[in-house]
Structures are given as C-alpha cells and as structure tokens.
Design a protein around this motif. Structure first.
Motif, short mmCIF file in Angstrom:
data_model
loop_
_atom_site.label_atom_id
_atom_site.label_comp_id
_atom_site.label_asym_id
_atom_site.label_seq_id
_atom_site.Cartn_x
_atom_site.Cartn_y
_atom_site.Cartn_z
N GLY A 199 0.82 -1.20 0.00
CA GLY A 199 0.00 0.00 0.00
C GLY A 199 0.85 1.25 0.00
O GLY A 199 1.94 1.29 -0.56
N VAL A 200 0.33 2.29 0.64
CA VAL A 200 1.03 3.57 0.75
C VAL A 200 1.10 3.90 2.24
O VAL A 200 0.08 4.17 2.87
CB VAL A 200 0.31 4.69 -0.02
CG1 VAL A 200 1.10 5.99 0.07
CG2 VAL A 200 0.10 4.28 -1.47
N GLN A 201 2.30 3.86 2.81
CA GLN A 201 2.47 4.03 4.24
C GLN A 201 3.41 5.20 4.53
O GLN A 201 4.23 5.57 3.69
CB GLN A 201 3.03 2.76 4.87
CG GLN A 201 2.13 1.55 4.67
CD GLN A 201 2.61 0.34 5.44
OE1 GLN A 201 3.12 0.45 6.56
NE2 GLN A 201 2.43 -0.85 4.87
N PHE A 202 3.29 5.71 5.76
CA PHE A 202 4.02 6.92 6.15
C PHE A 202 4.59 6.74 7.56
O PHE A 202 3.91 6.23 8.45
CB PHE A 202 3.09 8.14 6.15
CG PHE A 202 2.34 8.34 4.87
CD1 PHE A 202 2.86 9.14 3.87
CD2 PHE A 202 1.12 7.72 4.66
CE1 PHE A 202 2.17 9.33 2.68
CE2 PHE A 202 0.42 7.91 3.48
CZ PHE A 202 0.95 8.71 2.49
N SER A 203 5.83 7.19 7.76
CA SER A 203 6.35 7.28 9.12
C SER A 203 5.90 8.60 9.73
O SER A 203 5.66 9.58 9.02
CB SER A 203 7.87 7.19 9.12
OG SER A 203 8.45 8.37 8.58
N HIS A 204 5.77 8.60 11.06
CA HIS A 204 5.42 9.82 11.77
C HIS A 204 6.32 9.96 13.00
O HIS A 204 6.71 8.97 13.62
CB HIS A 204 3.95 9.81 12.20
CG HIS A 204 3.00 9.76 11.04
ND1 HIS A 204 2.90 10.79 10.12
CD2 HIS A 204 2.12 8.81 10.63
CE1 HIS A 204 2.00 10.48 9.21
NE2 HIS A 204 1.51 9.28 9.49
N THR A 205 6.62 11.19 13.32
CA THR A 205 7.56 11.48 14.40
C THR A 205 6.85 11.54 15.76
O THR A 205 5.63 11.61 15.84
CB THR A 205 8.24 12.83 14.15
OG1 THR A 205 7.23 13.86 14.17
CG2 THR A 205 8.95 12.85 12.80
N LEU A 206 7.67 11.57 16.82
CA LEU A 206 7.13 11.81 18.16
C LEU A 206 6.39 13.14 18.19
O LEU A 206 5.34 13.26 18.82
CB LEU A 206 8.26 11.76 19.18
CG LEU A 206 7.88 11.94 20.66
CD1 LEU A 206 8.80 11.11 21.55
CD2 LEU A 206 7.95 13.40 21.10
N ASP A 207 6.94 14.15 17.51
CA ASP A 207 6.26 15.45 17.45
C ASP A 207 4.85 15.31 16.90
O ASP A 207 3.90 15.91 17.43
CB ASP A 207 7.05 16.42 16.58
CG ASP A 207 8.20 17.09 17.32
OD1 ASP A 207 8.52 16.65 18.43
OD2 ASP A 207 8.78 18.04 16.76
N GLU A 208 4.71 14.55 15.83
CA GLU A 208 3.39 14.37 15.22
C GLU A 208 2.48 13.50 16.07
O GLU A 208 1.28 13.80 16.23
CB GLU A 208 3.54 13.73 13.84
CG GLU A 208 4.26 14.55 12.80
CD GLU A 208 4.49 13.75 11.55
OE1 GLU A 208 3.70 13.91 10.60
OE2 GLU A 208 5.45 12.96 11.51
N GLN A 209 3.03 12.43 16.61
CA GLN A 209 2.20 11.42 17.24
C GLN A 209 1.79 11.80 18.67
O GLN A 209 0.62 11.68 19.04
CB GLN A 209 2.96 10.08 17.29
CG GLN A 209 3.32 9.52 15.92
CD GLN A 209 2.17 8.74 15.30
OE1 GLN A 209 1.04 9.20 15.27
NE2 GLN A 209 2.46 7.56 14.83
N ILE A 210 2.75 12.23 19.47
CA ILE A 210 2.47 12.50 20.88
C ILE A 210 2.30 14.00 21.12
O ILE A 210 1.31 14.43 21.71
CB ILE A 210 3.56 11.88 21.77
CG1 ILE A 210 3.54 10.36 21.58
CG2 ILE A 210 3.34 12.26 23.23
CD1 ILE A 210 4.57 9.61 22.37
#
Length: 250
Positions: A199-210
């Motif tokens: 599929g199409v996947q993305f990493s996300h940072t601590l800044d974005e997630q928490i």
C-alpha cells in the motif's frame, strides 16, 4: 486513484492471505470476555492495561480504523455501545459478522480518517485507535477530530508506529531509508512498497504522534512501548511502537 483507495485494496488482499489484523475473534474469546476474561491490543504484543478503561457499561466507544472484528466485540461484551469506522469494506464485514454471530448491535461506518469524522461534537466517551495512522499522511488533523468528537473527560487510546520499521529493509539488518518515510514525495520509497504490495504508508515522528495529541488539546495520561513481536528488531529488544492514553479535559 487516491492513496487511501490503494491502501483499502492492499488490505483486502492481505486479509484474503490471512493477515492477523483481519482475523475476527472466535466465539470462545467473546464468551470469555462476557465472563470477565479479556484483553485487547493496540500494538502487536502488549495488552492494553485494564486500568486505562473506564467502566464501559453504557459508554459510547468509537473504534477508529479498528475494523477486523477484534477490539469491538470485546468492548461490546464489557457493556459498551460501539461504533466502528474503517475504510476497508472487508474489515467492516468482519465486525458485522461477529455482531450477527453473537447477536449484538454495532454501528458500522465506512469513512476515511484523513477527512473530518462523520460524527457530531461530543459523541463518544472513548476512542480506541489501533496502529493505523501509518496509512495517512497527516495525523494532527486526526487528533483534532478525535478531540472534537469526544465528550469532556473522554479518553483516546492510540497505537502508534514510531518510524523505526520504515528506516530498515525487509530483513531488518541495515538502515536503507531516511526519515520521514513518505512515498508521495519519494518515488524510491513508493517503489519499495509497490514491490511487496504494502500500500502507501508513512512514518510519523514523536512530534506528530504525541506532541500532536497535546497540540490538539489532550492531556497525556500514560504510555508504553512495544516491539514487532517477531524479527530481528524484536529479537534485539528495539521498540517500534508506542501506545498512548490521552484525555480530553473535563
């Protein structure tokens, strides 16, 4: 084709191939939950602490991108009134199947979590969000929508990919990608996903997630880490997931 539709098609194929996150709970698991013996997961291996949950009797719970017939049957057995939202029809079919088999009512909604959620302000007491926002490009709008649809004092439980998996190759032996992993902006990363129908996947940072949850207005109450459950990173004890408990102020 929008990337969300590419993901729905990929997940449908994974389910047909036996994907573990598309296998609904069996009758015995549901019966045990009715008797008070239960767990759910937001990440691959660690059960969510029971103390994270309020008394669920009569509470309105949203399973956000939580199709597959795994979490919602358990929470229904504990007395919750559940709504499940997912974009992959086959995942929603699993929740319908379990509800029909066990004779309970669940609201099933097909919607794209990267868009505004189709619910009124203050509709839910609890949102349960297993690892899934790796399939959308931006997560802060989602956190803001979660905040909006929760009642004051409501809780958000979220499973989060911390990005490590996207840095490593499939054998988890060496780092092959820079972060953030965003195939919409990096053709080489899109080619990696295409080769294995991921599929199409993305990493996300601590800044974005928490930090993003905090920016949306939430108070972080608790959190923990988890591994992949198998593979080299797991064997080395390297956490690849977080789970967070956040609360909307009263």
């Amino acid at each position: 084709m929008e990337y969300q539709d590419i993901n729905a098609a990929a997940i449908t194929q994974w389910i047909a191939e036996g994907w573990e996150w598309g296998r609904p709970v069996d009758h015995e698991t549901y019966e045990r939950a009715l008797a008070g013996e239960w767990d759910i997961v937001l990440t691959p291996t660690r059960p969510v602490p029971h103390e994270w949950f309020p008394d669920l009797r009569g509470r309105h719970v949203l399973g956000l991108a939580a199709g597959g017939g795994q979490q919602m049957p358990i929470l229904t057995a504990l007395g919750a009134r559940c709504t499940v939202l997912d974009y992959t029809p086959a995942q929603l079919d699993a929740d319908r199947m379990v509800a029909e088999r066990e004779h309970y009512i669940i609201d099933v909604v097909r919607a794209d979590m990267s868009k505004p959620l189709p619910f009124d302000d203050g509709s839910f007491d609890l949102i349960v969000h297993p690892v899934a926002n790796c399939y959308i490009e931006e997560v802060l709008p989602l956190w803001r929508e979660c905040f909006r649809v929760l009642r004051p004092g409501g809780r958000l439980m979220a499973g989060l990919d911390n990005g490590f998996n996207y840095a490593f190759g499939d054998d988890e032996e060496r780092v092959v990608n820079h972060l953030p992993f965003n195939p919409l902006k990096n053709p080489d990363q899109m080619a990696q996903l295409d080769r294995v129908n991921d599929g199409v996947q993305f990493s996300h940072t601590l800044d974005e997630q928490i930090r993003g949850q905090i920016q949306a207005g939430f108070r972080i109450v608790d959190l923990y880490e988890d591994t992949n459950g198998a593979g080299r990173l797991h064997e080395l004890g390297i956490p690849t997931f977080w789970a967070t408990l956040a609360q909307k102020p009263e």
